[in-house]
Design a protein around this motif. Structure first.
Motif, PDB file in Angstrom:
ATOM      1  N   VAL A 311       0.861  -1.192   0.000  1.00 42.88           N
ATOM      2  CA  VAL A 311       0.000   0.000   0.000  1.00 42.88           C
ATOM      3  C   VAL A 311       0.891   1.235   0.000  1.00 42.88           C
ATOM      4  O   VAL A 311       1.852   1.315   0.771  1.00 42.88           O
ATOM      5  CB  VAL A 311      -0.930   0.014   1.227  1.00 42.88           C
ATOM      6  CG1 VAL A 311      -1.740   1.323   1.279  1.00 42.88           C
ATOM      7  CG2 VAL A 311      -1.860  -1.195   1.217  1.00 42.88           C
ATOM      8  N   SER A 312       0.560   2.165  -0.858  1.00 45.65           N
ATOM      9  CA  SER A 312       1.282   3.448  -0.873  1.00 45.65           C
ATOM     10  C   SER A 312       0.280   4.575  -0.618  1.00 45.65           C
ATOM     11  O   SER A 312      -0.916   4.442  -0.909  1.00 45.65           O
ATOM     12  CB  SER A 312       1.997   3.665  -2.203  1.00 45.65           C
ATOM     13  OG  SER A 312       1.067   3.659  -3.271  1.00 45.65           O
ATOM     14  N   ILE A 313       0.796   5.691  -0.017  1.00 42.55           N
ATOM     15  CA  ILE A 313      -0.048   6.843   0.327  1.00 42.55           C
ATOM     16  C   ILE A 313       0.415   8.024  -0.492  1.00 42.55           C
ATOM     17  O   ILE A 313       1.625   8.225  -0.699  1.00 42.55           O
ATOM     18  CB  ILE A 313       0.061   7.156   1.833  1.00 42.55           C
ATOM     19  CG1 ILE A 313      -0.236   5.891   2.657  1.00 42.55           C
ATOM     20  CG2 ILE A 313      -0.903   8.281   2.229  1.00 42.55           C
ATOM     21  CD1 ILE A 313       0.028   6.081   4.152  1.00 42.55           C
ATOM     22  N   ASN A 314      -0.548   8.830  -0.928  1.00 43.51           N
ATOM     23  CA  ASN A 314      -0.189   9.968  -1.783  1.00 43.51           C
ATOM     24  C   ASN A 314       0.394  11.128  -1.010  1.00 43.51           C
ATOM     25  O   ASN A 314       0.664  12.182  -1.575  1.00 43.51           O
ATOM     26  CB  ASN A 314      -1.393  10.442  -2.588  1.00 43.51           C
ATOM     27  CG  ASN A 314      -2.443  11.133  -1.723  1.00 43.51           C
ATOM     28  OD1 ASN A 314      -2.575  10.807  -0.534  1.00 43.51           O
ATOM     29  ND2 ASN A 314      -3.200  12.060  -2.288  1.00 43.51           N
ATOM     30  N   ARG A 315       0.561  10.953   0.271  1.00 46.22           N
ATOM     31  CA  ARG A 315       1.119  12.026   1.090  1.00 46.22           C
ATOM     32  C   ARG A 315       2.284  11.460   1.877  1.00 46.22           C
ATOM     33  O   ARG A 315       2.183  10.399   2.495  1.00 46.22           O
ATOM     34  CB  ARG A 315       0.065  12.587   2.048  1.00 46.22           C
ATOM     35  CG  ARG A 315      -1.231  13.009   1.389  1.00 46.22           C
ATOM     36  CD  ARG A 315      -2.206  13.530   2.434  1.00 46.22           C
ATOM     37  NE  ARG A 315      -1.757  14.781   3.023  1.00 46.22           N
ATOM     38  CZ  ARG A 315      -2.007  15.971   2.530  1.00 46.22           C
ATOM     39  NH1 ARG A 315      -2.755  16.081   1.440  1.00 46.22           N
ATOM     40  NH2 ARG A 315      -1.575  17.069   3.116  1.00 46.22           N
ATOM     41  N   SER A 316       3.346  12.166   1.866  1.00 44.71           N
ATOM     42  CA  SER A 316       4.501  11.726   2.642  1.00 44.71           C
ATOM     43  C   SER A 316       4.652  12.520   3.941  1.00 44.71           C
ATOM     44  O   SER A 316       5.361  12.128   4.849  1.00 44.71           O
ATOM     45  CB  SER A 316       5.801  11.877   1.819  1.00 44.71           C
ATOM     46  OG  SER A 316       5.958  13.218   1.415  1.00 44.71           O
TER      47      SER A 316
END
Length: 391
Positions: A311-316
């Motif tokens: 899973v990746s998130i569009n916010r770091s």
């Protein structure tokens, strides 16, 4: 007087001898031809005429003889010979025609044949000498031992003597009659389809020469790769590739390439435990004495269930309450996973590769994970924690 009486019988004998004398000018036998070459198992006809012009003679017997064979000082009648009686046919008469026909001739019939006639007068007989010499031949086919496709080829039908009856030669391939006639068969540009057993014969005759095989050689055709599995190839399966090519002589040298890299030789190429790394283009090369040819490439499609699901998130940066957050699920699988599901803890949330939270709140804090699924299985990602902070 006594002397005259003694001489009279002698003079009378001399007179009879003069009357009964046979002249070669008035008596004779004429053969046509005098040399005869016949084909095995054929029928030969010897044209023959005879003359006896001395007045007072009548034909009492006519017959044929071989090699002037005699029995009890008399020439033998060939029609009384058991080997000839069923095959010899006298076509003549007792006037002038002495033509004879002999059927189913064999090498054993090679003799000199003579016609004999006997009249009603003692000593009035004649044998036509020299006779007719018979030779019997078979047919032999002359052919090159081997030829290469597109070569010019000449086959020749030969006999040991020149056949007397003008022959029309005919040709056979694999026992099928060809349209070609003549003692030579010329093939301008031979093809592999014209390989086979060739023989020749004479039109109207049953005898056919022994067959000769025409071996047409050619380089390999484009090889074809087949796979020992008709179903889907799964990772871990054992797979065998088979290289086939039509060539003459048969290709004995096969090579395998994976991409452009040589990976093996032999007609069979085995991969004992196939992996996704083996999903490449393969081709084989077939070689014989006349050349080589490569197959078209074949791609191995190695399939497997999802793996490396993440899973990746569009916010770091820090996630603040009210932000819009997008989670993306990715997976390595073949065929690609088209079914994605989202979970917060153990609660099912939504489906699709993308999970969007438009205005996130502290209630959305927690562990999220996705599940990727294809036809071969499913896998969950490791959980990702969303920590929503308030201003």
């Amino acid at each position: 007087m006594l002397m005259w009486l003694r001489m009279a019988p002698a003079l009378h004998l001399i007179f009879l001898l003069i009357i009964h004398r046979v002249s070669s000018a008035d008596w004779g036998v004429n053969y046509s031809p005098t040399q005869f070459c016949a084909l095995q198992n054929s029928t030969m006809t010897i044209s023959c005429t005879f003359t006896y012009l001395t007045p007072g003679y009548q034909i009492r017997k006519v017959f044929w003889n071989i090699d002037q064979v005699k029995q009890n000082d008399s020439f033998t009648d060939l029609s009384n010979n058991s080997e000839y009686s069923q095959r010899l046919q006298y076509l003549g008469d007792k006037q002038q025609n002495c033509t004879v026909r002999l059927s189913h001739v064999t090498k054993k019939d090679e003799h000199e044949y003579y016609f004999r006639f006997i009249t009603n007068v003692t000593g009035g007989m004649w044998i036509g000498n020299p006779g007719v010499r018979l030779s019997v031949t078979d047919l032999q086919l002359e052919s090159p031992e081997r030829v290469t496709e597109r070569d010019s080829v000449n086959l020749t039908c030969k006999s040991s003597c020149n056949l007397t009856d003008t022959p029309t030669f005919i040709w056979y391939r694999n026992s099928q009659t060809l349209t070609n006639i003549g003692d030579e068969l010329y093939i301008r540009s031979v093809s592999r389809k014209e390989a086979g057993n060739y023989s020749c014969g004479v039109q109207g005759q049953t005898y056919i020469s022994p067959a000769v095989y025409l071996n047409v050689r050619y380089a390999p055709d484009t090889p074809v790769i087949s796979i020992n599995r008709s179903a889907v190839i799964m990772e871990g399966d054992s797979v065998t590739l088979i290289c086939s090519s039509d060539s003459n002589p048969p290709a004995l040298n096969f090579s395998w390439l994976k991409g452009e890299t040589f990976v093996g030789s032999g007609r069979f190429f085995n991969i004992s435990k196939i992996s996704s790394d083996d999903s490449k283009k393969y081709k084989c090369r077939a070689t014989n004495d006349l050349g080589e040819k490569y197959s078209d490439p074949v791609t191995l499609d190695v399939q497997y269930p999802p793996r490396n699901v993440s899973v990746s998130i569009n916010r770091s940066a820090v996630i603040m309450s009210g932000d819009s957050v997008t989670l993306s699920c990715s997976s390595d699988s073949n065929p690609p996973a088209l079914n994605f599901s989202w979970f917060k803890g153990n609660k099912s949330l939504n489906t699709g590769r993308i999970f969007n939270i438009s205005k996130i709140s502290s209630d959305d804090s927690g562990e999220y994970k996705c599940r990727a699924r294809n036809d071969h299985g499913e896998k969950y990602s490791d959980p990702v924690t969303l920590d929503v902070q308030c201003e």
